[in-house]
Design a protein around this motif. Sequence first.
Motif, PDB file in Angstrom:
ATOM      1  N   LEU A  20     -65.425 -33.493 -26.485  1.00  0.00           N
ATOM      2  CA  LEU A  20     -64.399 -33.648 -25.454  1.00  0.00           C
ATOM      3  C   LEU A  20     -64.819 -34.717 -24.456  1.00  0.00           C
ATOM      4  N   GLU A  21     -63.998 -35.728 -24.333  1.00  0.00           N
ATOM      5  CA  GLU A  21     -64.301 -36.787 -23.360  1.00  0.00           C
ATOM      6  C   GLU A  21     -63.168 -36.859 -22.339  1.00  0.00           C
ATOM      7  N   THR A  22     -63.514 -37.237 -21.201  1.00  0.00           N
ATOM      8  CA  THR A  22     -62.472 -37.465 -20.210  1.00  0.00           C
ATOM      9  C   THR A  22     -62.308 -38.958 -20.031  1.00  0.00           C
ATOM     10  N   THR A  23     -61.108 -39.463 -20.365  1.00  0.00           N
ATOM     11  CA  THR A  23     -60.859 -40.896 -20.213  1.00  0.00           C
ATOM     12  C   THR A  23     -60.109 -41.093 -18.909  1.00  0.00           C
ATOM     13  N   LYS A  24     -60.551 -42.041 -18.152  1.00  0.00           N
ATOM     14  CA  LYS A  24     -59.953 -42.266 -16.843  1.00  0.00           C
ATOM     15  C   LYS A  24     -59.057 -43.495 -16.931  1.00  0.00           C
ATOM     16  N   LEU A  25     -57.737 -43.312 -16.731  1.00  0.00           N
ATOM     17  CA  LEU A  25     -56.806 -44.445 -16.736  1.00  0.00           C
ATOM     18  C   LEU A  25     -56.461 -44.777 -15.296  1.00  0.00           C
ATOM     19  N   ALA A  26     -56.819 -45.922 -14.887  1.00  0.00           N
ATOM     20  CA  ALA A  26     -56.534 -46.278 -13.500  1.00  0.00           C
ATOM     21  C   ALA A  26     -55.135 -46.857 -13.385  1.00  0.00           C
ATOM     22  N   THR A  27     -54.249 -46.141 -12.673  1.00  0.00           N
ATOM     23  CA  THR A  27     -52.946 -46.699 -12.356  1.00  0.00           C
ATOM     24  C   THR A  27     -53.031 -47.137 -10.903  1.00  0.00           C
ATOM     25  N   VAL A  28     -53.260 -48.429 -10.725  1.00  0.00           N
ATOM     26  CA  VAL A  28     -53.517 -48.883  -9.362  1.00  0.00           C
ATOM     27  C   VAL A  28     -52.194 -48.965  -8.615  1.00  0.00           C
ATOM     28  N   MET A  29     -52.199 -48.356  -7.443  1.00  0.00           N
ATOM     29  CA  MET A  29     -50.962 -48.312  -6.654  1.00  0.00           C
ATOM     30  C   MET A  29     -51.081 -49.221  -5.441  1.00  0.00           C
ATOM     31  N   SER A  30     -49.954 -49.547  -4.875  1.00  0.00           N
ATOM     32  CA  SER A  30     -49.933 -50.504  -3.761  1.00  0.00           C
ATOM     33  C   SER A  30     -50.212 -49.849  -2.417  1.00  0.00           C
ATOM     34  N   GLY A  31     -50.062 -48.522  -2.366  1.00  0.00           N
ATOM     35  CA  GLY A  31     -50.177 -47.839  -1.081  1.00  0.00           C
ATOM     36  C   GLY A  31     -48.881 -47.926  -0.278  1.00  0.00           C
ATOM     37  N   ILE A  32     -47.845 -48.552  -0.865  1.00  0.00           N
ATOM     38  CA  ILE A  32     -46.570 -48.689  -0.136  1.00  0.00           C
ATOM     39  C   ILE A  32     -45.547 -47.740  -0.724  1.00  0.00           C
ATOM     40  N   LYS A  33     -44.998 -46.904   0.132  1.00  0.00           N
ATOM     41  CA  LYS A  33     -43.992 -45.935  -0.330  1.00  0.00           C
ATOM     42  C   LYS A  33     -42.608 -46.537  -0.158  1.00  0.00           C
ATOM     43  N   ALA A  34     -41.830 -46.488  -1.223  1.00  0.00           N
ATOM     44  CA  ALA A  34     -40.446 -46.983  -1.162  1.00  0.00           C
ATOM     45  C   ALA A  34     -39.512 -45.784  -1.100  1.00  0.00           C
ATOM     46  N   ARG A  35     -38.549 -45.825  -0.190  1.00  0.00           N
ATOM     47  CA  ARG A  35     -37.493 -44.808  -0.180  1.00  0.00           C
ATOM     48  C   ARG A  35     -36.308 -45.381  -0.934  1.00  0.00           C
ATOM     49  N   LYS A  36     -35.703 -44.574  -1.776  1.00  0.00           N
ATOM     50  CA  LYS A  36     -34.640 -45.062  -2.652  1.00  0.00           C
ATOM     51  C   LYS A  36     -33.464 -44.110  -2.655  1.00  0.00           C
ATOM     52  N   TRP A  37     -32.266 -44.669  -2.647  1.00  0.00           N
ATOM     53  CA  TRP A  37     -31.050 -43.874  -2.820  1.00  0.00           C
ATOM     54  C   TRP A  37     -30.694 -43.883  -4.302  1.00  0.00           C
ATOM     55  N   LEU A  38     -30.637 -42.688  -4.894  1.00  0.00           N
ATOM     56  CA  LEU A  38     -30.196 -42.573  -6.278  1.00  0.00           C
ATOM     57  C   LEU A  38     -28.800 -41.978  -6.302  1.00  0.00           C
TER      58      LEU A  38
END
Length: 359
Positions: A20-38
Amino acid sequence: MRLIYTQHISFFSSVSCGKLETTKLATVMSGIKARKWLNKKPFQGLPKRDDFEIVEEELPAMKDGEFIAEAQFLTVDPYLRITALGIVVPGKLMPGSQVAKVIQSKSKDYSVGDVVLGEFGWSSHSISDGSKVFKLDSSSPIPHSTALGVLGMPGATAYFGLRDICQPTKEGQTFLVNAAAGAVGSIIGQLAKLKGMKVIGFAGSDEKIEYLKSLGFDVAYNYKTIPSLEAAIKESCPNGVDVFFDNVGGKFLETVIPQMSPTGRVAICGSISQYNNESETKSDFNILGYIQMKQLKVQAFLGWNFMDEWPVAFKEMGQMIQDGKLKYRETVFEGFDSMCDAFVSLFSSNNIGKVVVKV
Ligand SMILES: NC(=O)c1ccc[n+]([C@@H]2O[C@H](COP(=O)([O-])OP(=O)(O)OC[C@H]3O[C@@H](n4cnc5c(N)ncnc54)[C@H](OP(=O)(O)O)[C@@H]3O)[C@@H](O)[C@H]2O)c1
């Protein structure tokens, strides 16, 4: 409001060679939160707050060539309500243009501080690779918000609607427009006046009628308070309507068509009176009979079709604004949370000029 939390790092486990290995996938985020109207569900009648939801998502980090823009002004337009266009999709971001400021950039073409016009939808922050984005001229004395109105899609619709569809030929011809105090109507009425036409405008409040008169319209009627639309048209166009620019459709269109001059021209720009109408009752009014007997030229059109030429129109209209020959107004809703209220206002008579939302 529903919040969507996006983790900075995502993990998954995988089994490799029995270990069993743990693979780390880095999803790098911008730190900016967007508010969206759906859009939450298909509109039924007049759009309601419950037809939408606001979500919050963190934007991913920019890749090379991309930038992040923060909304300053957003547009709301009647076409969003035309169900048949299929552009508003449940579960998806509400579409539309906005004026936004670049706040982070990895693009050689866009720098922090640039102000752009983008098709970013009803979103407070957006990430873009620059496609379908136009940089706005920061040195212009005309406010950037006009890129959504008089120097944007509605202004272009007025400019090319008059030049290519209405094709004014003789001075003194009668030009009739409805929704006349709105984003398209108020501009095309002034442009027709500058071409020497006799301009008659119809709008839905006394304040709008005063505004139309201040713009130089020859005659302006509040269609909600006059005793008869037909009588008003006969009074203002005793020899018939030479050019009719229709924003409203329905009964209004049916009332004007019999009063057109022979070989007159009708530009079908929109039919806002029908957009919230679910019933689609069939009218037995013989509109084609009038069109044929009067040999009218009736043409529906989209301002988008002239996009290649928009810069020419905006240069000319921008100069006219600076010379005081073309006036515009905006109805500004304050705050990103007012998108729905701004949109719904289009289906009332409460807005003058272009409706925009200032964030
Ligand atoms: N062909 C194109 O490319 C194109 C581009 C832009 C817009 N359009 C069309 O042009 C029209 C005007 O758009 P706009 O952006 O300039 O909007 P707008 O005129 O600024 O705002 C909409 C106006 O329509 C009128 N209205 C709303 N509901 C109505 C109803 N049930 N019956 C009669 N009038 C009603 C109201 O004015 P009153 O006070 O007069 O009632 C309202 O202020 C719309 O039909 C739109 O779809 C077409």
